[in-house]
Write a protein that holds these residues in place. Structure first.
Motif: not given
Length: 343
Positions: A175-187
């Protein structure tokens, strides 16, 4: 910058493109001391050639790339809201178009923008879509072209690069604005978690965390404003370890790709100089392609066998957005096959 955008925003794509360019030029990457550069590249590229040109005025600005097993390239066209496939002969075919939004309020840009793309082994795509509205999210595109939202993302943020860990069923988003790496589970039911935060990921004037890849129990992230390439180890329980700066002095760094099985990286430097940099494991770098080779504001890189693919969005020049391919002539590491999945 937002005030400038509201003053000059036009309803047509061409107007929006012009303002986006103005914002990018007004907010260059932060000036950082450059480390000593390598005396020479560890490998060289030959026969750089543009295999596909795009229409800048129609918003066909290549932003990110995934590769097909047959050598075709799948690109996001940021301002046209499309995913397009370029075959080995340069033929183009639109695979999907993201939903139209009547009044986008995307942070910093104000226009709807399609960003990162990854491909799973079965040909499913996941792409980032930023609108500043409830339509902001990560979308799934099935092999038959059906588009649906996977998860909602914050309309106050800007999802940029995506990285896939298909083995663990995880997706990472910068996330370029919030300065965050988000993790999304796909299962099962997808779950969004703020996986990594901190000053190293945050913007200083414009964009922070930008490109992202997964490699050897670590998540690598570029920071555009800080001109840096970062490494975040994945701890045994899956949480983020301490963020480490791997390389600095990479002004304009956008997305990147690993050039081999180690830590050698090819990074798109999205400036008016239009450069592709080879970043060595010790953090030093050498420029291996420039605007003279056909680059025009390079945005992302992918490697398959002995070919390097570079997208140019032309956001800073407005001239000739394109897809360029070059051959690896000499390598200290065998280039890795990134055609099966991104990461």
């Amino acid at each position: 910058m937002l005030r400038l955008f509201r003053l000059f925003r036009m309803p047509r794509i061409a107007g929006a493109v012009g303002v986006a360019l103005a914002l990018l030029v007004a907010a260059p990457a932060a000036a950082t001391p450059k480390p000593p550069q390598s005396p020479g590249p560890s490998f060289s590229l030959r026969d750089p050639r543009i295999v596909a040109h795009f229409d800048f005025e129609a918003g066909q600005t290549p932003e990110n790339i995934a590769l097909e097993p047959d050598g075709a390239a799948d690109l996001t066209l940021a301002l046209a809201r499309q995913v397009v496939r370029v075959d080995r002969h340069g033929g183009k075919r639109v695979l999907a178009t993201l939903p139209d939004v009547a009044d986008p309020q995307t942070p910093l840009l104000g226009v709807a923008v399609v960003t990162g793309i990854v491909r799973t082994h079965d040909g499913t795509f996941y792409v980032g879509y930023n609108t500043g509205t409830a339509e902001t999210g990560i979308y799934r595109i099935t092999p038959d072209g059906k588009v649906s939202k996977l998860v909602d993302m914050s309309p106050k943020g800007f999802v940029n690069g995506l990285a896939l860990d298909e083995h663990l069923g995880l997706l990472y988003a910068a996330d370029s604005v919030l300065g965050t790496v988000w993790r999304i589970s796909l299962g099962g039911e997808p779950e969004v978690t703020a996986w990594a935060t901190g000053a190293a990921l945050e913007p200083t004037t414009f964009f922070g965390a930008n490109g992202i890849k997964v490699r050897d129990h670590a998540v690598w992230v570029s920071n555009y404003d800080r001109a840096a390439l970062l490494r975040i180890p994945v701890d045994g329980d899956g949480s983020a370890g301490r963020i480490r700066t791997h390389a600095t002095g990479l002004t304009g760094i956008d997305d990147f790709a690993f050039a081999g099985h180690g830590e050698t990286v090819l990074a798109a430097l999205n400036t008016t100089a239009s450069e592709l940099a080879l970043v060595r494991p010790d953090g030093t770098h050498t420029v291996v392609l420039t605007g003279k080779d056909g680059l025009s504001g390079p945005t992302s890189v992918a490697v398959r066998h002995h070919k390097v693919f570079v997208t140019s969005g032309a956001f800073l020049t407005g001239i000739d957005p394109n897809l360029l391919v070059a051959d690896v002539e000499k390598a200290e590491e065998k280039p890795e096959d990134h055609g099966r999945h991104q990461g």
